[in-house]
Design an enzyme around this catalytic site. Structure first.
Site, PDB file in Angstrom:
ATOM      1  N   ARG A  95      38.653  20.516-125.456  1.00  0.00           N
ATOM      2  CA  ARG A  95      38.575  20.030-126.841  1.00  0.00           C
ATOM      3  C   ARG A  95      39.516  18.847-126.981  1.00  0.00           C
ATOM      4  O   ARG A  95      40.214  18.469-126.037  1.00  0.00           O
ATOM      5  CB  ARG A  95      39.004  21.129-127.812  1.00  0.00           C
ATOM      6  CG  ARG A  95      40.373  21.712-127.450  1.00  0.00           C
ATOM      7  CD  ARG A  95      40.899  22.648-128.504  1.00  0.00           C
ATOM      8  NE  ARG A  95      42.042  23.421-128.056  1.00  0.00           N
ATOM      9  CZ  ARG A  95      43.296  22.982-127.986  1.00  0.00           C
ATOM     10  NH1 ARG A  95      43.565  21.720-128.312  1.00  0.00           N
ATOM     11  NH2 ARG A  95      44.270  23.765-127.585  1.00  0.00           N
ATOM     12  N   HIS A 102      56.870  28.469-125.490  1.00  0.00           N
ATOM     13  CA  HIS A 102      55.623  27.975-124.903  1.00  0.00           C
ATOM     14  C   HIS A 102      54.768  27.198-125.905  1.00  0.00           C
ATOM     15  O   HIS A 102      53.594  26.933-125.638  1.00  0.00           O
ATOM     16  CB  HIS A 102      54.804  29.120-124.290  1.00  0.00           C
ATOM     17  CG  HIS A 102      55.577  29.961-123.311  1.00  0.00           C
ATOM     18  ND1 HIS A 102      56.000  29.484-122.088  1.00  0.00           N
ATOM     19  CD2 HIS A 102      56.028  31.242-123.388  1.00  0.00           C
ATOM     20  CE1 HIS A 102      56.668  30.432-121.447  1.00  0.00           C
ATOM     21  NE2 HIS A 102      56.695  31.507-122.210  1.00  0.00           N
ATOM     22  N   GLU A 138      51.253  34.317-111.461  1.00  0.00           N
ATOM     23  CA  GLU A 138      51.533  33.031-110.831  1.00  0.00           C
ATOM     24  C   GLU A 138      52.996  32.964-110.430  1.00  0.00           C
ATOM     25  O   GLU A 138      53.872  33.490-111.130  1.00  0.00           O
ATOM     26  CB  GLU A 138      51.235  31.865-111.785  1.00  0.00           C
ATOM     27  CG  GLU A 138      49.767  31.623-112.029  1.00  0.00           C
ATOM     28  CD  GLU A 138      49.513  30.431-112.925  1.00  0.00           C
ATOM     29  OE1 GLU A 138      48.350  30.022-113.017  1.00  0.00           O
ATOM     30  OE2 GLU A 138      50.477  29.906-113.524  1.00  0.00           O
TER      31      GLU A 138
END
Length: 656
Positions: free
Chosen positions: A292, A235, A200
């Site tokens: 979830r 992250h 990306e």
């Protein structure tokens, strides 16, 4: 009507689900590993079943054992929580095959959104904005190298099946690409059993903003505002808040509609989170969808007034969503932080050991979601999160102020935590101005005092001396004669502090080097001390455990040992060459062998604990004398792993 719920998880999320389920009249069943036999979620459930040993692969990831527990206890529905099997499409399908209602989306949606490559293609087809990149079927090294030239640099390599930063690499130039592809592929294979990668275009210093969505079986889908999760370390989310200080009403509506579109495109049901990257110009791009309940769902609950677990159970029963889009209102501001047993001053090393005291600071506008209590043991087997601390306020500043106070007043003794680190973030001016991006911690917070070992000063040592002087039952330990100056020796973080203590009026006078400080302790009760310092009445929390004293002062936690009457310790500290395990864990790699020369700072071996790999480094220049462990060994904290001789002693041995 569903009646009995099994929670296929542990810790705070199991506790969280049990409490809502019981409030709604469900009977609840907990599953637990042998290591969790005395855990809070086991105690709270109506029934509990042991599903295996401590290792997650043999317990909480053992789908067959969980399904057998469901059969034994006669439940009719299963809530997966988050992590473990929550996004496992095979487990969702297995529940369905056994006649159990899975409290989550259909397995097809889980499978689709579990692949970054396939989900990105699906979102492109649904008209949801995505980051430009490469997600083709051919993900060979050569194909990725060729695609990278078309995308341009900087770019991100991502594991298609991944999350949490594993298998993710930021690449600045073509020269670094191949090595990072191979490293990301290896990480992805080890972590997820799938080495497929995508590329990306890197969005530099973006905001990480996610939208909470809900859908039912009747074609209804809504969004419940956004959460800003930009404050991250490696992250991993550190702070989450709702609403985002960066998102305008117009952007919220656009992102919300895109998230609902994404949910409908994959036939979604239940709770889901669509994550976006938002650049400085407020352009947003699809990142991934978590199928979830999110760890950070409480901030959404606090600003909407809705119980999202109750919504999940409502949808699982086949009922329509409780509210339509125009009925959902946002009120005030909520901020959440994750309180971990880890040491920010030493590379965020996970901590294990007994939780001697844990007392959340409860006040108006505060919420603690936790699965631990005083007396529990933090083990190396699971994530070391102690609690989610959430504060709500009518304004963002009110929520910030409440959260800082909650962190400062929460008592945690026995393990080092990131409590001070978190409070410093929330109080930081850049965060306060709403300007924190995903690069905030790395760039603007790298030199914060909470990330460095702290040395107690004369005031901290005076408080410690006063608390130790009163003894565990209030009796005096030293300086009983008014004119006596008694030498005492305290230790903090391996460093000795020589003090002189004596009476001064009604208090204690403490000397450290050329510094002096006087205090008067007026009361000690239930782990709380009251003392007079320069005419000001103050309080602090404390705990005695043998010769160790734990206390909190001005938002910081300290641990000192009274070693006045102990013989001097032998040399196994820094520079000793005795390489010890910093925590319980498993040896996953050994990078040296006997007789190999090493320099201080070289990695000797890799220790895995709490789902993270930790390099163990040489503490001196020298030669490896002996490696005392093998790859795959389980080791205990402070266990001797290897020995390094200095070069002088090696030469002397050779001459002999």
């Amino acid at each position: 009507m569903l009646k009995k719920l099994l929670i296929a998880n542990r810790g705070e999320i199991a506790v969280r689900v049990i409490r809502t389920a019981r409030a709604l009249g469900y009977r609840t069943v907990a599953v637990y590993s042998e290591a969790d036999a005395k855990s809070l979620h086991v105690e709270l459930a109506d029934e509990a079943v042991c599903i295996g040993p401590a290792q997650v692969s043999a317990s909480y990831l053992n789908a067959e054992a969980i399904l057998e527990a469901a059969k034994t206890t006669g439940v009719d529905c299963v809530h997966p929580g988050y992590g473990f099997l929550s996004e496992n499409s095979a487990f969702a399908e297995a529940c369905k095959a056994r006649g159990l209602t899975f409290v989550g989306p259909p397995s097809g949606a889980i499978e689709l959104m579990g692949s970054k490559r396939r989900s990105k293609i699906a979102m492109q087809e649904a008209g949801v904005p995505v980051v430009p990149g490469y997600e083709g079927n051919n993900a060979s090294d050569d194909e990725l190298m060729a695609a990278a030239g078309d995308i341009g640099y900087p770019l991100m390599i991502k594991a298609s099946a991944g999350g949490g930063g594993r298998g993710m690499r930021l690449v600045a130039s073509e020269a670094d690409l191949l090595d990072n592809i191979q490293r990301a592929r290896s990480e992805a294979k080890q972590a997820f059993g799938d080495d497929e990668l995508i590329l990306e275009k890197a969005v530099i210093e973006p905001r990480h903003v996610e939208i909470q969505v809900f859908a039912d079986r009747h074609g209804n889908a809504v969004y419940l505002g956004e959460r800003d999760c930009s404050v991250q370390r490696r992250h991993q989310k550190v702070v989450e808040e709702a609403p985002s200080p960066f998102v305008t009403p117009e952007l919220r509506a656009a992102m919300g509609e895109a998230a609902v579109q994404a949910a409908k495109a994959c036939g979604y049901e239940g709770a889901g989170t669509v994550e976006f990257l938002v650049d400085k110009d407020r352009n947003f791009y699809f990142l991934e969808m978590n199928t979830r309940l999110q760890v950070e769902h409480p901030v959404t609950e606090l600003i909407t007034g809705q119980d999202l677990v109750a919504w999940q159970l409502t949808v699982a029963e086949g009922q329509p969503l409780p509210l339509a889009q125009d009925q959902i209102e946002l009120n005030g501001h909520a901020i959440e932080v994750r309180l971990y047993a880890e040491d920010p001053a030493h590379g965020f090393t996970p901590q294990t050991g007994p939780l001697l005291a844990f007392e959340p600071a409860m006040a108006e506008g505060l919420r603690f979601d936790s699965g631990v209590r005083s007396g529990d043991t933090i083990t190396p087997h699971y994530d070391p999160m102690l609690a989610k601390v959430i504060a709500w306020g009518q304004t963002r500043d009110e929520a910030r102020r409440r959260l800082v106070r909650a962190l400062e007043d929460t008592t945690v003794f026995g393990v080092t935590t990131n409590r001070y680190f978190l409070s410093r973030i929330i109080a930081d001016d850049t965060f306060g101005a709403g300007e924190a991006t995903t690069a905030f911690l790395q760039q603007a917070f790298a030199d914060d005092p909470s990330l460095k070992p702290a040395t107690p000063g004369i005031r901290e040592m005076a408080v410690a001396a006063c608390l130790l002087d009163h003894g565990e039952q209030g009796q005096r330990s030293w300086s009983n004669a008014p004119a006596t100056m008694t030498p005492i020796l305290l230790e903090h973080d391996g460093q000795p502090f020589q003090l002189l203590v004596g009476r001064r009026d009604s208090g204690l006078n403490v000397t450290l080097g050329e510094d002096q400080h006087s205090l008067n302790v007026t009361s000690l009760e239930n782990g709380r001390a009251c003392f007079i310092d320069t005419g000001v009445r103050q309080t602090c929390q404390y705990h005695r455990e043998g010769d160790s004293l734990y206390f909190q002062l001005d938002g910081q936690a300290w641990q000192v040992r009274d070693i006045t009457h102990q013989p001097a310790a032998g040399g196994t500290g820094s520079g000793s060459g005795k390489i010890q395990a910093s925590m319980d864990g498993a040896i996953v790699d050994i990078l040296v062998q006997p007789d190999q020369p090493v320099q201080q700072g070289d990695t000797v071996l890799i220790l895995e604990a709490m789902k993270m790999e930790h390099p163990v480094k040489a503490d001196r220049d020298g030669t490896v004398r002996e490696v005392l462990v093998s790859k795959g060994d389980q080791v205990k904290r402070s266990q001797l792993l290897a020995e390094i001789s200095d070069n002088t002693s090696v030469e002397q041995e050779a001459d002999a």
